[in-house]
Design a protein around this motif. Sequence first.
Motif, PDB file in Angstrom:
ATOM      1  N   LEU A 311       0.835  -1.207   0.000  1.00  0.00           N
ATOM      2  CA  LEU A 311       0.000   0.000   0.000  1.00  0.00           C
ATOM      3  C   LEU A 311       0.868   1.255   0.000  1.00  0.00           C
ATOM      4  N   GLY A 312       1.898   1.276   0.864  1.00  0.00           N
ATOM      5  CA  GLY A 312       2.739   2.466   0.940  1.00  0.00           C
ATOM      6  C   GLY A 312       3.477   2.738  -0.351  1.00  0.00           C
ATOM      7  N   GLY A 313       4.091   1.704  -0.934  1.00  0.00           N
ATOM      8  CA  GLY A 313       4.812   1.895  -2.194  1.00  0.00           C
ATOM      9  C   GLY A 313       3.882   2.263  -3.328  1.00  0.00           C
ATOM     10  N   TYR A 314       2.702   1.625  -3.355  1.00  0.00           N
ATOM     11  CA  TYR A 314       1.742   1.944  -4.411  1.00  0.00           C
ATOM     12  C   TYR A 314       1.276   3.389  -4.294  1.00  0.00           C
ATOM     13  N   LEU A 315       0.892   3.830  -3.100  1.00  0.00           N
ATOM     14  CA  LEU A 315       0.395   5.188  -2.928  1.00  0.00           C
ATOM     15  C   LEU A 315       1.468   6.218  -3.275  1.00  0.00           C
ATOM     16  N   LEU A 316       2.707   5.932  -2.881  1.00  0.00           N
ATOM     17  CA  LEU A 316       3.796   6.870  -3.172  1.00  0.00           C
ATOM     18  C   LEU A 316       4.015   7.004  -4.676  1.00  0.00           C
ATOM     19  N   TYR A 317       4.180   5.877  -5.351  1.00  0.00           N
ATOM     20  CA  TYR A 317       4.512   5.924  -6.784  1.00  0.00           C
ATOM     21  C   TYR A 317       3.304   6.238  -7.651  1.00  0.00           C
ATOM     22  N   SER A 318       2.107   5.819  -7.233  1.00  0.00           N
ATOM     23  CA  SER A 318       0.931   6.108  -8.056  1.00  0.00           C
ATOM     24  C   SER A 318       0.652   7.601  -8.118  1.00  0.00           C
ATOM     25  N   ALA A 319       0.969   8.328  -7.032  1.00  0.00           N
ATOM     26  CA  ALA A 319       0.814   9.785  -7.073  1.00  0.00           C
ATOM     27  C   ALA A 319       1.740  10.384  -8.133  1.00  0.00           C
ATOM     28  N   LEU A 320       2.975   9.891  -8.207  1.00  0.00           N
ATOM     29  CA  LEU A 320       3.908  10.394  -9.216  1.00  0.00           C
ATOM     30  C   LEU A 320       3.473   9.998 -10.623  1.00  0.00           C
ATOM     31  N   PHE A 321       2.987   8.758 -10.786  1.00  0.00           N
ATOM     32  CA  PHE A 321       2.502   8.328 -12.100  1.00  0.00           C
ATOM     33  C   PHE A 321       1.277   9.135 -12.524  1.00  0.00           C
ATOM     34  N   ALA A 322       0.413   9.469 -11.560  1.00  0.00           N
ATOM     35  CA  ALA A 322      -0.757  10.288 -11.878  1.00  0.00           C
ATOM     36  C   ALA A 322      -0.335  11.678 -12.330  1.00  0.00           C
ATOM     37  N   ALA A 323       0.705  12.224 -11.705  1.00  0.00           N
ATOM     38  CA  ALA A 323       1.204  13.542 -12.108  1.00  0.00           C
ATOM     39  C   ALA A 323       1.731  13.504 -13.531  1.00  0.00           C
ATOM     40  N   VAL A 324       2.448  12.448 -13.878  1.00  0.00           N
ATOM     41  CA  VAL A 324       2.956  12.313 -15.239  1.00  0.00           C
ATOM     42  C   VAL A 324       1.799  12.170 -16.225  1.00  0.00           C
ATOM     43  N   GLY A 325       0.789  11.368 -15.877  1.00  0.00           N
ATOM     44  CA  GLY A 325      -0.365  11.196 -16.750  1.00  0.00           C
ATOM     45  C   GLY A 325      -1.119  12.485 -17.002  1.00  0.00           C
ATOM     46  N   SER A 326      -1.171  13.348 -15.983  1.00  0.00           N
ATOM     47  CA  SER A 326      -1.886  14.616 -16.165  1.00  0.00           C
ATOM     48  C   SER A 326      -1.127  15.585 -17.059  1.00  0.00           C
ATOM     49  N   ALA A 327       0.200  15.411 -17.165  1.00  0.00           N
ATOM     50  CA  ALA A 327       0.999  16.346 -17.954  1.00  0.00           C
ATOM     51  C   ALA A 327       1.176  15.904 -19.391  1.00  0.00           C
ATOM     52  N   VAL A 328       0.769  14.673 -19.728  1.00  0.00           N
ATOM     53  CA  VAL A 328       0.998  14.114 -21.059  1.00  0.00           C
ATOM     54  C   VAL A 328      -0.212  14.386 -21.941  1.00  0.00           C
TER      55      VAL A 328
END
Length: 442
Positions: A311-328
Amino acid sequence: MNKILLVAQREFLTRVQKKTFLLTTILLPLIIFGFYALIIYFSVNGGENVNIAVVDNANIFKGKLDNKDEVSFSFLPNESKSDLIAKVTAGTYDGYIYLPQNTNVLYSDSIQIVSAKKIGIITRDQIQDQINNKLREARLLSLNISKAQLDSAQAENRVGFTMLNGTEDSDAKVGASLIVGYISGFLIYIILFIYGTMVMRGVMEEKVSRIAEVIVSSVKPFQLMMGKIFGIGAVGLIQFLIWIVLVFGLQFAVAMLFPDIMHQMQGQPVQPAGMQAAQAYQAAQDSPGIMSGLSQINFPMIIGCFIFYFLGGYLLYSALFAAVGSAVNEDPQDAQSLMLPITMPIIFAIVIMTKAVQDPSSGIAVFGSLFPLTSPIVMMARIAHGVPDPVPYWQLITSMLLLIGGFLATTWLAAKIYRTGILMYGKKITWKEMWKWVMRKS
């Protein structure tokens, strides 16, 4: 909070109700377990059986060579080379050794094994070991050393390892801990990539289709991002809980249906996973078996920590992946270039993990298990070896607190990027531009 839950519910139900979810959740572990069962079956019953005919006219081996695993030796008196060739050609034997009476194989001549087919590398090693052991014994006996003295000189003492607190650190436990740690860390690695990428693609699809413009009219960008993260994370958690139940259920079923195979498995030596494991734990080949090592591992602790770091690793990295998805925008190559700084720590964590499973107390292993971007993978590799040794409680608690803090920090950064990027179109985004969005005041 209600809006975040509504978005999470939508993301969860949208994915769970698909047929692909049921296929990947139920069929995938069944297929993997099927392959695993086949590997076990063939490793136990599908080995290469090689029978070597031996004509020892020089009486070097005294009519005896030890049979080992899939290799057996049959001594034949008064056989010529032509007779041996005929029997090997007919398939009676797989190969032959012919030693003439005047051979000096103890000190100079080599031994040739003639076969009708190629012999595998593992079987070759077993044949060479048996022959060399007998030749070494014959050389010592030729020096007037008695058999009792020879056995005494060749006897191997068992070297054990014990902790200061009196706990025995057996080879079986070390080998089993290495396997469990390697598998746990690698599963976390797969999770971060699969579900993090799933979040990024979900955000990209809503942005490209312009659905996000409609949603943000009633939901704040931060709420939309967190809802997607929680919803997809719940899907992943449900999948892994189902997989855990299926794996233990299938193992119980195999033990009930095929008790003979399970009994043979218990007699098999611990086979480490990966080249690093094979090099570091060669001694585990003489251990009582993988089952005895697994019985010494604290699986409740490992499962609990696995869920937390999942859960911790997913929440940490998914926030970063979501940021990348919003900028593409529409071009997927833009996503690949922006993903590099995110995927590099994950790859770096795998590199550290290969060291941590072998030496869980090393400095690089401790650092990797505390640093939030690598701790979900590296700490799982260390925990398999035991708590509080080699992982003290303070390190485990510190790692968990730093991971929570890392999630809060990355979520704050991602929210600043997501708020601007989700509604921006037609411009190629760089990390420099995204940093400006982070530094921009609300």
